[in-house]
Design a protein around this motif. Structure first.
Motif, PDB file in Angstrom:
ATOM      1  N   LYS A  29      37.030 110.926  57.546  1.00 26.27           N
ATOM      2  CA  LYS A  29      37.801 110.397  56.092  1.00 26.27           C
ATOM      3  C   LYS A  29      36.635 110.181  54.877  1.00 26.27           C
ATOM      4  CE  LYS A  29      42.035 107.902  55.002  1.00 26.27           C
ATOM      5  NZ  LYS A  29      42.978 106.937  55.214  1.00 26.27           N
ATOM      6  N   GLU A  30      35.625 109.488  55.310  1.00 24.97           N
ATOM      7  CA  GLU A  30      34.419 109.098  54.509  1.00 24.97           C
ATOM      8  C   GLU A  30      33.918 110.371  54.077  1.00 24.97           C
ATOM      9  OE1 GLU A  30      33.407 104.251  55.729  1.00 24.97           O
ATOM     10  OE2 GLU A  30      32.459 106.001  56.979  1.00 24.97           O
ATOM     11  N   ILE A  31      33.485 111.176  54.808  1.00 23.17           N
ATOM     12  CA  ILE A  31      32.764 112.431  54.455  1.00 23.17           C
ATOM     13  C   ILE A  31      33.736 113.101  53.544  1.00 23.17           C
ATOM     14  CG2 ILE A  31      31.892 114.482  55.423  1.00 23.17           C
ATOM     15  CD1 ILE A  31      31.134 112.854  58.182  1.00 23.17           C
ATOM     16  N   ALA A  32      34.802 113.376  53.947  1.00 23.66           N
ATOM     17  CA  ALA A  32      35.770 114.188  53.105  1.00 23.66           C
ATOM     18  C   ALA A  32      35.769 113.668  51.748  1.00 23.66           C
ATOM     19  CB  ALA A  32      37.128 114.212  53.606  1.00 23.66           C
ATOM     20  N   ALA A  33      35.984 112.303  51.645  1.00 23.47           N
ATOM     21  CA  ALA A  33      35.916 111.810  50.050  1.00 23.47           C
ATOM     22  C   ALA A  33      34.799 111.916  49.467  1.00 23.47           C
ATOM     23  CB  ALA A  33      36.353 110.444  50.248  1.00 23.47           C
ATOM     24  N   GLU A  34      33.701 111.686  50.003  1.00 18.53           N
ATOM     25  CA  GLU A  34      32.226 111.901  49.438  1.00 18.53           C
ATOM     26  C   GLU A  34      32.119 113.311  48.853  1.00 18.53           C
ATOM     27  OE1 GLU A  34      29.231 110.855  52.181  1.00 18.53           O
ATOM     28  OE2 GLU A  34      29.677 108.758  52.229  1.00 18.53           O
ATOM     29  N   ARG A  35      32.652 114.425  49.691  1.00 18.92           N
ATOM     30  CA  ARG A  35      32.316 115.727  49.390  1.00 18.92           C
ATOM     31  C   ARG A  35      33.597 116.354  48.570  1.00 18.92           C
ATOM     32  NH1 ARG A  35      27.900 115.330  51.530  1.00 18.92           N
ATOM     33  NH2 ARG A  35      27.329 114.968  53.878  1.00 18.92           N
ATOM     34  N   PHE A  36      34.595 115.485  48.330  1.00 21.53           N
ATOM     35  CA  PHE A  36      35.651 116.085  47.768  1.00 21.53           C
ATOM     36  C   PHE A  36      36.385 117.214  48.545  1.00 21.53           C
ATOM     37  CE2 PHE A  36      32.892 114.460  44.296  1.00 21.53           C
ATOM     38  CZ  PHE A  36      33.670 113.601  43.826  1.00 21.53           C
ATOM     39  N   LEU A  37      36.368 116.928  49.825  1.00 20.88           N
ATOM     40  CA  LEU A  37      36.996 117.982  50.696  1.00 20.88           C
ATOM     41  C   LEU A  37      38.078 117.360  51.261  1.00 20.88           C
ATOM     42  CD1 LEU A  37      33.913 119.217  52.591  1.00 20.88           C
ATOM     43  CD2 LEU A  37      35.115 120.482  50.726  1.00 20.88           C
ATOM     44  N   SER A  38      38.959 118.256  51.814  1.00 18.77           N
ATOM     45  CA  SER A  38      40.250 117.751  52.565  1.00 18.77           C
ATOM     46  C   SER A  38      39.726 117.202  54.099  1.00 18.77           C
ATOM     47  CB  SER A  38      41.091 118.734  52.869  1.00 18.77           C
ATOM     48  OG  SER A  38      41.706 119.043  54.246  1.00 18.77           O
ATOM     49  N   VAL A  39      40.376 116.417  54.703  1.00 21.58           N
ATOM     50  CA  VAL A  39      39.906 115.838  55.853  1.00 21.58           C
ATOM     51  C   VAL A  39      40.052 116.998  57.037  1.00 21.58           C
ATOM     52  CG1 VAL A  39      40.682 114.359  57.824  1.00 21.58           C
ATOM     53  CG2 VAL A  39      40.667 113.461  55.592  1.00 21.58           C
ATOM     54  N   TYR A  40      40.936 117.899  56.781  1.00 23.05           N
ATOM     55  CA  TYR A  40      41.036 118.992  57.778  1.00 23.05           C
ATOM     56  C   TYR A  40      40.005 119.950  57.576  1.00 23.05           C
ATOM     57  CZ  TYR A  40      45.823 116.905  58.099  1.00 23.05           C
ATOM     58  OH  TYR A  40      46.770 116.421  58.377  1.00 23.05           O
ATOM     59  N   THR A  41      39.305 120.115  56.269  1.00 26.44           N
ATOM     60  CA  THR A  41      38.093 121.024  56.063  1.00 26.44           C
ATOM     61  C   THR A  41      37.092 120.309  56.817  1.00 26.44           C
ATOM     62  OG1 THR A  41      39.182 121.689  53.939  1.00 26.44           O
ATOM     63  CG2 THR A  41      36.667 122.037  54.407  1.00 26.44           C
ATOM     64  N   VAL A  42      36.813 119.024  56.643  1.00 26.71           N
ATOM     65  CA  VAL A  42      35.719 118.290  57.183  1.00 26.71           C
ATOM     66  C   VAL A  42      35.913 118.534  59.044  1.00 26.71           C
ATOM     67  CG1 VAL A  42      34.568 116.128  57.831  1.00 26.71           C
ATOM     68  CG2 VAL A  42      35.237 116.811  55.499  1.00 26.71           C
ATOM     69  N   MET A  43      37.263 118.523  59.254  1.00 32.60           N
ATOM     70  CA  MET A  43      37.243 118.516  60.906  1.00 32.60           C
ATOM     71  C   MET A  43      37.010 119.758  61.367  1.00 32.60           C
ATOM     72  SD  MET A  43      40.731 116.161  61.052  1.00 32.60           S
ATOM     73  CE  MET A  43      41.521 117.049  62.610  1.00 32.60           C
ATOM     74  N   THR A  44      37.282 121.062  60.477  1.00 33.40           N
ATOM     75  CA  THR A  44      36.984 122.421  60.842  1.00 33.40           C
ATOM     76  C   THR A  44      35.446 122.489  60.846  1.00 33.40           C
ATOM     77  OG1 THR A  44      39.137 123.048  59.799  1.00 33.40           O
ATOM     78  CG2 THR A  44      37.360 124.795  60.258  1.00 33.40           C
ATOM     79  N   HIS A  45      34.806 121.923  59.858  1.00 30.81           N
ATOM     80  CA  HIS A  45      33.333 122.004  59.993  1.00 30.81           C
ATOM     81  C   HIS A  45      32.482 121.293  61.115  1.00 30.81           C
ATOM     82  CE1 HIS A  45      33.230 124.009  56.143  1.00 30.81           C
ATOM     83  NE2 HIS A  45      33.408 122.828  55.199  1.00 30.81           N
ATOM     84  N   ARG A  46      33.147 120.170  61.278  1.00 28.65           N
ATOM     85  CA  ARG A  46      32.633 119.528  62.667  1.00 28.65           C
ATOM     86  C   ARG A  46      32.776 120.324  63.677  1.00 28.65           C
ATOM     87  NH1 ARG A  46      33.831 113.119  63.322  1.00 28.65           N
ATOM     88  NH2 ARG A  46      34.077 113.967  65.346  1.00 28.65           N
ATOM     89  N   LYS A  47      34.198 120.883  63.917  1.00 27.59           N
ATOM     90  CA  LYS A  47      34.339 121.706  65.362  1.00 27.59           C
ATOM     91  C   LYS A  47      33.291 122.967  65.474  1.00 27.59           C
ATOM     92  CE  LYS A  47      37.760 124.409  64.961  1.00 27.59           C
ATOM     93  NZ  LYS A  47      38.999 125.302  64.787  1.00 27.59           N
ATOM     94  N   ASN A  48      33.042 123.610  64.060  1.00 26.17           N
ATOM     95  CA  ASN A  48      32.280 124.736  63.954  1.00 26.17           C
ATOM     96  C   ASN A  48      30.963 124.298  64.091  1.00 26.17           C
ATOM     97  OD1 ASN A  48      34.136 126.495  63.495  1.00 26.17           O
ATOM     98  ND2 ASN A  48      34.003 126.374  61.314  1.00 26.17           N
ATOM     99  N   ILE A  49      30.439 123.118  63.698  1.00 29.67           N
ATOM    100  CA  ILE A  49      29.074 122.756  64.107  1.00 29.67           C
ATOM    101  C   ILE A  49      29.063 122.395  65.469  1.00 29.67           C
ATOM    102  CG2 ILE A  49      27.393 120.671  63.711  1.00 29.67           C
ATOM    103  CD1 ILE A  49      28.596 120.733  60.652  1.00 29.67           C
TER     104      ILE A  49
END
Length: 67
Positions: free
Chosen positions: A18-38
Motif C-alpha cells: 500500500k505504501e509503495i503504491a501511494a509513493e508511485r501513484f499506482l494501484s495496489v493491484y498494479t504493485v501486487m502484479t509487479h511483485r508477483k512478476n519480480i
C-alpha cells in the motif's frame, strides 16, 4: 530493471504494498502484479527470499536494511 530494483529496495526497507503504491501513484493491484512478476523472474517464492536476493545483489546494503 530499474523499476524492479526500486520495488525490491522498497520491500527490503519494510514498505508495504500500500505504501509503495501511494509513493508511485499506482494501484495496489498494479504493485501486487509487479511483485508477483519480480518473484517469478528472480525465482523466489516470497518477500523474505526477495529481500535476501536484494541484499546479495547489492540493491540494498546491509546497513540500510538493519535500520
Amino acid at each position: 530493471r530499474n523499476s524492479r530494483n526500486r520495488l525490491l529496495r522498497s520491500l527490503t526497507l519494510g514498505k508495504t504494498t500500500k505504501e509503495i503504491a501511494a509513493e508511485r501513484f499506482l494501484s495496489v493491484y498494479t504493485v501486487m502484479t509487479h511483485r508477483k512478476n519480480i518473484f517469478r523472474k528472480l525465482n523466489v517464492n516470497n518477500a523474505q527470499e526477495a529481500i535476501r536476493y536484494a541484499l546479495r545483489a547489492g540493491i540494498v546494503n546491509v546497513a540500510e536494511y538493519c535500520i
